[in-house]
Design a protein around this motif. Structure first.
Motif, short mmCIF file in Angstrom:
data_model
loop_
_atom_site.label_atom_id
_atom_site.label_comp_id
_atom_site.label_asym_id
_atom_site.label_seq_id
_atom_site.Cartn_x
_atom_site.Cartn_y
_atom_site.Cartn_z
N TYR A 283 0.82 -1.22 0.00
CA TYR A 283 0.00 0.00 0.00
C TYR A 283 0.86 1.26 0.00
O TYR A 283 0.41 2.31 -0.50
CB TYR A 283 -0.99 -0.03 1.16
N VAL A 288 -0.51 4.87 -0.06
CA VAL A 288 -1.29 4.82 1.18
C VAL A 288 -0.38 4.42 2.33
O VAL A 288 0.39 3.44 2.22
CB VAL A 288 -2.46 3.81 1.07
N LEU A 290 0.02 2.71 5.74
CA LEU A 290 -0.63 1.78 6.66
C LEU A 290 0.17 1.68 7.95
O LEU A 290 1.40 1.87 7.94
CB LEU A 290 -0.71 0.38 6.04
N GLN A 297 -3.37 -2.66 11.53
CA GLN A 297 -3.81 -2.67 10.13
C GLN A 297 -5.28 -3.08 9.99
O GLN A 297 -5.98 -2.58 9.11
CB GLN A 297 -2.93 -3.62 9.32
N GLY A 301 -9.06 0.55 7.94
CA GLY A 301 -9.96 0.74 6.82
C GLY A 301 -11.37 0.35 7.20
O GLY A 301 -11.74 0.34 8.38
N GLU A 302 -12.14 0.00 6.20
CA GLU A 302 -13.54 -0.38 6.40
C GLU A 302 -13.64 -1.90 6.47
O GLU A 302 -13.21 -2.62 5.57
CB GLU A 302 -14.36 0.15 5.22
N ASP A 313 -8.20 -6.14 -0.63
CA ASP A 313 -8.61 -6.19 0.78
C ASP A 313 -7.55 -6.92 1.60
O ASP A 313 -6.91 -7.87 1.12
CB ASP A 313 -9.95 -6.92 0.92
N THR A 357 -10.31 -6.16 6.02
CA THR A 357 -10.42 -4.71 5.97
C THR A 357 -10.20 -4.22 4.54
O THR A 357 -9.30 -4.71 3.86
CB THR A 357 -9.37 -4.07 6.90
N ARG A 358 -11.00 -3.29 4.13
CA ARG A 358 -10.81 -2.65 2.82
C ARG A 358 -10.19 -1.28 3.06
O ARG A 358 -10.78 -0.42 3.74
CB ARG A 358 -12.14 -2.52 2.08
N VAL A 359 -9.01 -1.08 2.52
CA VAL A 359 -8.30 0.19 2.71
C VAL A 359 -8.97 1.26 1.85
O VAL A 359 -9.15 1.07 0.64
CB VAL A 359 -6.82 0.04 2.33
N VAL A 360 -9.37 2.36 2.48
CA VAL A 360 -10.08 3.42 1.76
C VAL A 360 -9.31 4.72 1.84
O VAL A 360 -8.38 4.86 2.62
CB VAL A 360 -11.50 3.62 2.34
#
Length: 360
Positions: A283, A288, A290, A297, A301-302, A313, A357-360
């Motif tokens: 990432y 991004v 993290l 971690q 995210g979401e 993800d 987790t989905r990194v947004v």
């Protein structure tokens, strides 16, 4: 002796070759065990050795994530300490400048017939003690009194900065001690795993490599051609869902290019990784930032359900959230498993799933 018998020659390629090479560790089958032979401890079968080694790698991975967290905190404490020291140096320079100005005033007073007590304060080796005099404000002129108050303020600021620096130094030393503790745990677990593996003959290690490859193939949805070219994304038998955004797609691309890189605990690339280090590096390449550890971690995210996974993800495993991989679609992930295996493609059902987790 049997321990020195040349093993039957077999051709290994791809994942099996890498696994066999790693399982060798100390190399030849003539490595001496406790009983003086090159064979495994008769009390442990090769399968039992592998089971114990896997457990040791799990324990080392847990310690690695704790080490990564302590290292991150130690780096922050060290940076804060440096900032405080820089600020203290600036305040000291300001104090010295203020006292020089008062020194000039003292010289003028001397030439005209005496030094005001307020100026004596500024030049005193212990100005705080002098400032405790109750009559100081009355004796000092307005301008000089303001200057002295400025000196006193700077002295207090310096005292506060020094106290804060002492606190950060204490925290840093505590983190460094924690790092040494986790490092000793990691090296101890990995060393024990290596000693167990070194007791296996070359033939036993080859059989374990074959068994691991069969397990991998059983859970791997790709064909042999795809597996032979896993350094670049390949079409899957069933078209996977697309990455939810460009950042996720870039992270997946990075992860594919990292396949084959060695696992090294504490490493974040570009040539070696641990599990959370790979996720962070992938990432980072996508722009991004993290956190360093799996524990952080998973909250970066979401959260998404397993049934809703999309490429990019982050997928987490075990009840302690101690392992992470990067989902790439079709039920697979790319992850850095342990010191016995390089970064590779693997089914997510190989380990107990803990969340995603989905990194947004």
């Amino acid at each position: 002796m049997a321990a020195h018998r040349k093993p039957r020659q077999r051709l290994l390629t791809g994942r099996a070759a890498r696994t066999a090479a790693t399982l060798a560790l100390a190399g030849a089958a003539s490595v001496t065990a406790l009983d003086g032979t090159g064979h495994a401890d008769p009390r442990l079968s090769p399968a039992e050795v592998k089971s114990k080694v896997d457990a040791l790698h799990r324990e080392a991975e847990i310690a690695t994530e704790k080490y990564n967290g302590a290292k991150e905190k130690a780096e922050k404490a060290e940076a804060s300490l440096g900032e405080l020291r820089d600020e203290a140096a600036r305040k000291t320079a300001e104090l010295n400048s203020a006292r020089e100005s008062l020194g000039s005033y003292a010289a003028a007073q001397y030439r005209t017939g005496g030094i005001d007590p307020s100026v004596q304060l500024a030049l005193s080796s212990d100005p705080e003690q002098f400032l405790d005099g109750a009559s100081f404000a009355d004796r000092a002129g307005h301008r000089q009194a303001a200057a002295i108050r400025g000196v006193r303020k700077k002295l207090r600021q310096l005292d506060q900065l020094h106290a804060e620096a002492d606190g950060h130094l204490s925290a840093l030393r505590s983190r460094q001690a924690e790092l040494r503790k986790h490092k000793n745990t990691i090296t101890g677990k990995l060393g024990e795993a290596e000693r167990l593996l070194s007791r296996l003959t070359a033939e036993q290690r080859t059989r374990l490599a074959d068994a691991e490859q069969r397990t991998q193939l059983a859970g791997d949805g790709t064909d042999r051609v795809t597996r032979a070219h896993t350094r670049t994304p390949q079409p899957q038998p069933h078209a996977p869902s697309k990455a939810p955004n460009a950042r996720a797609a870039a992270a997946v691309s990075y992860a594919y290019k990292a396949i084959g890189s060695p696992y090294v605990w504490g490493a974040t690339g570009p040539n070696a990784f641990d599990c959370s280090g790979l996720a962070q590096a992938a990432y980072r390449a996508a722009g991004v930032s993290l956190p360093r550890t799996t524990y952080a971690q998973i909250a970066a995210g979401e959260r998404v359900a397993r049934s809703a996974l999309r490429p990019g993800d982050l997928v987490f495993f075990y009840s302690g959230i101690s392992h992470v991989g990067i989902y790439v679609g079709n039920g697979q992930m790319i992850h850095a498993p342990n010191p016995s295996a390089p970064v590779r493609l693997a089914p997510i059902d190989q380990m107990p799933f803990a969340g995603a987790t989905r990194v947004v």
